[in-house]
Design an enzyme around this catalytic site. Structure first.
Site: not given
Ligand SMILES: Cc1cc2nc3c(=O)[nH]c(=O)nc-3n(C[C@H](O)[C@H](O)[C@H](O)COP(=O)(O)OP(=O)(O)OC[C@H]3O[C@@H](n4cnc5c(N)ncnc54)[C@H](O)[C@@H]3O)c2cc1C
Length: 536
Positions: A47, A78, A350
Site C-alpha cells: 500500500v 493529486k 507522508t
Molecule cells: C495502511 C497504509 C497506508 C499507507 N498509505 C501511504 C500513502 O498514502 N502514502 C505514503 O507515502 N505512504 C503510505 N504508507 C506507507 C508506505 O506503504 C510505506 O512507507 C512504503 O510502502 C515503504 O514500505 P517499505 O519498503 O519500508 O516496507 P515493505 O513494503 O514492507 O518492504 C519490506 C521489504 O523488506 C524485505 N524483507 C523483510 N524481511 C527480510 C529479510 N529477512 N531478508 C530480506 N528481505 C527482507 C521484504 O521482502 C520487502 O521487500 C501506507 C502504509 C500503510 C500501512
C-alpha cells in the site's frame, strides 16, 4: 577522514528499498557499489499510493520519464486532500474541507485567513475564497489544460501523484537493475556484528555470508537490522495516535469516465477511510483503532461506507500498523528507511516523502567508514525533527475534532497525548492564526497548512478560542472585498481553462484519439514542486 564508503547494501525490496537504490544510483559516483537484497518469501506491504508535491521533482531527478511513469503506475494527479466528516458545524452538520497544494495570498501584507475569519467570503469556504482547486475537484478536473488557447489563468500549480504502489516498486526495480544495482533475491537470516557492535556481514539463506560497509535497513515493520540486530528501541506513538490497524481494498471507479484529482479522507466511526483514485481503479481502506472496533466490526462498517462501490464478496486485507519510530534512525553503520525507521498513520501521505528526505539527508551527511558521531547525530536530529513535525500535524486533526457520535472521537480529543510544542501552539492559535514564526523549521507543514486545517474545521466558530481573532478585528474590509471579486473571477476562468482529469491522463498515456498531441512532457517542475500547468 576515515576510509571512504565504497559499498552500500540495502536490505528490502519495497518502495523504500528500491527508491533508495535508484535515488542513490543517480546521485552517487559509479565507484560506489550498491546492492539490494530482497527476500523472495516476505511480501512488501503493497500500500502507499498517495504522495506529496515533492514526488515529481524526485522522479525527474532520477531521470524517470513522466509519461512512462504515468502509464506504468496507472498514476493520476493529486491537488490536495479532501477531509470529509472530521468535524461538524454549529448546526451539527458534517463539514467538508480541502487541504490543497496552494498557498493563500497576502492582501496588503496580511494573510487571507485573517480577513476570512473577520468577514467570511459569502457562501465560499476559506479555500474557495482564494483557490480554484475545490472547484476543479468537484468538476472532475485537474490543474492542467489540453489544447486551450489564450492565457492560462493558473499557469503554475503544485501537484503530487496517486500511484499503484506495487507497479511503482516494479518500475523502480527494473530501472535499478538496468542501472547497475546488484540485486540478490535471498533471505537475510542473521546479522553478524563486529567487536564494536557494527554490522560486519549479513548471513543469507542461500548465498551465505555477505560483508557490508553502510547498510540501509528497508525491511518494513520488521526492522530486521536496526531493531532486531542492533537493538535500537522502538518508541511507540500509541499514546499520541490511537489507530493501530488498517484494512485495504481495491475497487473499480463507479464511473470510469470520472476521476477525482485529490485524495479523500472520510471520518468513520472509529477512524477514517482513504480513497486514492488511480487511473484504472480506486485504492481504499479504513485506518482504525482496535481499542474501539474488532476487525469484523471495522470491516462491516467499512463495507457499509463503500456501499455499491465494493465488489460483491469483497474481503478487505487487514494490515496491523506499528505506529512510532526507531529511537534513532541511524545507529552505528545502519540507517533505517521506510517502515523500519518508523511509521505515522497515512493521513497526510507522508511516508514515501520521508524516505525521499532520508536519502537526501544521507547525501548531505555522507559518512566515511569511521561513521563519525557528529555526522550521525546531525542526521538523527533532522530525522527527529521531521517525525515530530508529522506526528504533531496528524495529532492536530484528532485533537480539534468535535464529533460526539462515537467514543472513539471523544477519546481522540481527550485521551490522546499531544506534544508540549503542539500544546503551546494550540494555546497561541486560540488568539491568532498561525504565523511563519510559529513553525520556523517546517519541512512539510507550514503555517499556511495549519491555517487551512483550523479554518477548514471551522474551529473558531465552534468553541475554540473566543471566536474573534485579535489580528482580524483590526483589519479593514475594503481590500478583502476587492480581493474576493478578483478571486471569484479567476476561479471561474481557471475552471473554464483546465481540462477533465481523465482526458489529461489519457493524453499523457498516449491513449487519446489521433490528432491530439499526446507526447508532450509535463511542464518543468521547480524545486517547490509547483509545475507549469499547461500541458499542450
Ligand atoms: C495502511 C497504509 C497506508 C499507507 N498509505 C501511504 C500513502 O498514502 N502514502 C505514503 O507515502 N505512504 C503510505 N504508507 C506507507 C508506505 O506503504 C510505506 O512507507 C512504503 O510502502 C515503504 O514500505 P517499505 O519498503 O519500508 O516496507 P515493505 O513494503 O514492507 O518492504 C519490506 C521489504 O523488506 C524485505 N524483507 C523483510 N524481511 C527480510 C529479510 N529477512 N531478508 C530480506 N528481505 C527482507 C521484504 O521482502 C520487502 O521487500 C501506507 C502504509 C500503510 C500501512
Amino acid at each position: 577522514m576515515g576510509d571512504p564508503v565504497t559499498s552500500i547494501t540495502i536490505v528490502g525490496g519495497g518502495t523504500a528499498g528500491w527508491l533508495a537504490a535508484c535515488f542513490l544510483r543517480t546521485k552517487c559516483a559509479p565507484k560506489i557499489k550498491i546492492t539490494l537484497i530482497e527476500s523472495p518469501n516476505v511480501p512488501t506491504v503493497g500500500v502507499g499510493e498517495a504522495t506529496v508535491p515533492h514526488m515529481p521533482v524526485t522522479l525527474r531527478e532520477m531521470g524517470i520519464d513522466d509519461q512512462e511513469f504515468m502509464r506504468r503506475c496507472n498514476a493520476s494527479f493529486k491537488m490536495g486532500v479532501m477531509f470529509n466528516d472530521w468535524n461538524v458545524d454549529r448546526k451539527g452538520r458534517f463539514i467538508r474541507y480541502m487541504n490543497p497544494f496552494a498557498s493563500p495570498p497576502r492582501i496588503e501584507g496580511v494573510e487571507a485567513g485573517h480577513y476570512f475569519q473577520a468577514y467570511g467570503a459569502g457562501n465560499r469556504d476559506y479555500i474557495r475564497s482564494f483557490s480554484p482547486l475545490m472547484d476543479l475537484f468537484e468538476s472532475w478536473k485537474c490543474p492542467f489544460s489540453l489544447n486551450k488557447q489564450g492565457e492560462d489563468p493558473m499557469p503554475r500549480a503544485g501537484y503530487a501523484y496517486h500511484l499503484d504502489a506495487v507497479k511503482f516498486a516494479g518500475l523502480l526495480a527494473e530501472r535499478g537493475r538496468d542501472h547497475g544495482i546488484e540485486h540478490i533475491l535471498d533471505d537475510v537470516d542473521d546479522v553478524e556484528l563486529d567487536e564494536r557492535g557494527f554490522v560486519a556481514a549479513l548471513i543469507l539463506r542461500e548465498t551465505g555470508r555477505h560483508p557490508v560497509q553502510l547498510v540501509l535497513d528497508c525491511t518494513g515493520f520488521r526492522g530486521l537490522v536496526i531493531q532486531k540486530a542492533l537493538g535500537e528501541p522502538f518508541d511507540s506513538y500509541a499514546d499520541y495516535l490511537g489507530n493501530d490497524r488498517a484494512m485495504a481494498l481495491q475497487v473499480p471507479h463507479p464511473d470510469p469516465e470520472k476521476i477525482r484529482a485529490a485524495t479523500q479522507s472520510t471520518a468513520l466511526g472509529a477512524g477514517w477511510s482513504w480513497a486514492v483514485p488511480l487511473f484504472n481503479r480506486i485504492g481504499t481502506g479504513y485506518v482504525f483503532s482496535s481499542a474501539h472496533r474488532t476487525d469484523d466490526e471495522a470491516a462491516e462498517e467499512f463495507l457499509a461506507h463503500l456501499g455499491d462501490m465494493a465488489p460483491p464478496g469483497a474481503e478487505p486485507r487487514v494490515i496491523p500498523m506499528r505506529v512510532g519510530r526507531s529511537r534513532r534512525a541511524w545507529v552505528k553503520n545502519c540507517i533505517a528507511l521506510g517502515l523500519s525507521g518508523g511509521f505515522i498513520e497515512p493521513l497526510e501521505s507522508t511516508a514515501i516523502h520521508m524516505i525521499d528526505m532520508g536519502l537526501r539527508w544521507l547525501l548531505q551527511y555522507f559518512p566515511s567508514q569511521d561513521y563519525e558521531d557528529a555526522t550521525r547525530d546531525a542526521y538523527n536530529r533532522v530525522s527527529d525533527g521531521m517525525f515530530n513535525e508529522v506526528r504533531d500535524f496528524i495529532c492536530l486533526h484528532y485533537r480539534l475534532n468535535n464529533r460526539t457520535d462515537d467514543p472513539y472521537w471523544m477519546d481522540s480529543r481527550t485521551q490522546l497525548k499531544i506534544s508540549d510544542r503542539l500544546e503551546h501552539l494550540l494555546d497561541l492559535w486560540r488568539h491568532q492564526l498561525p504565523t511563519p514564526l510559529d513553525v520556523p523549521s517546517a519541512h512539510l507543514f507550514t503555517y499556511n497548512v495549519f491555517t487551512a486545517v483550523l479554518l477548514g474545521k471551522q474551529v473558531y466558530d465552534n468553541g475554540y478560542g473566543e471566536g474573534q481573532l485579535n489580528r482580524s478585528f483590526a483589519l479593514p474590509e475594503k481590500p478583502w472585498k476587492a480581493f474576493l471579486r478578483q478571486s471569484a473571477a479567476r476561479n471561474r476562468a481557471v475552471l473554464d481553462h483546465k481540462a477533465d482529469h481523465r482526458r489529461v491522463l489519457l493524453a499523457l498515456r498516449g491513449e487519446l484519439r489521433a490528432g491530439m498531441r499526446a507526447n508532450t512532457r509535463l511542464g518543468e517542475v521547480d524545486e517547490s514542486g509547483a509545475a507549469e500547468s499547461a500541458l499542450f
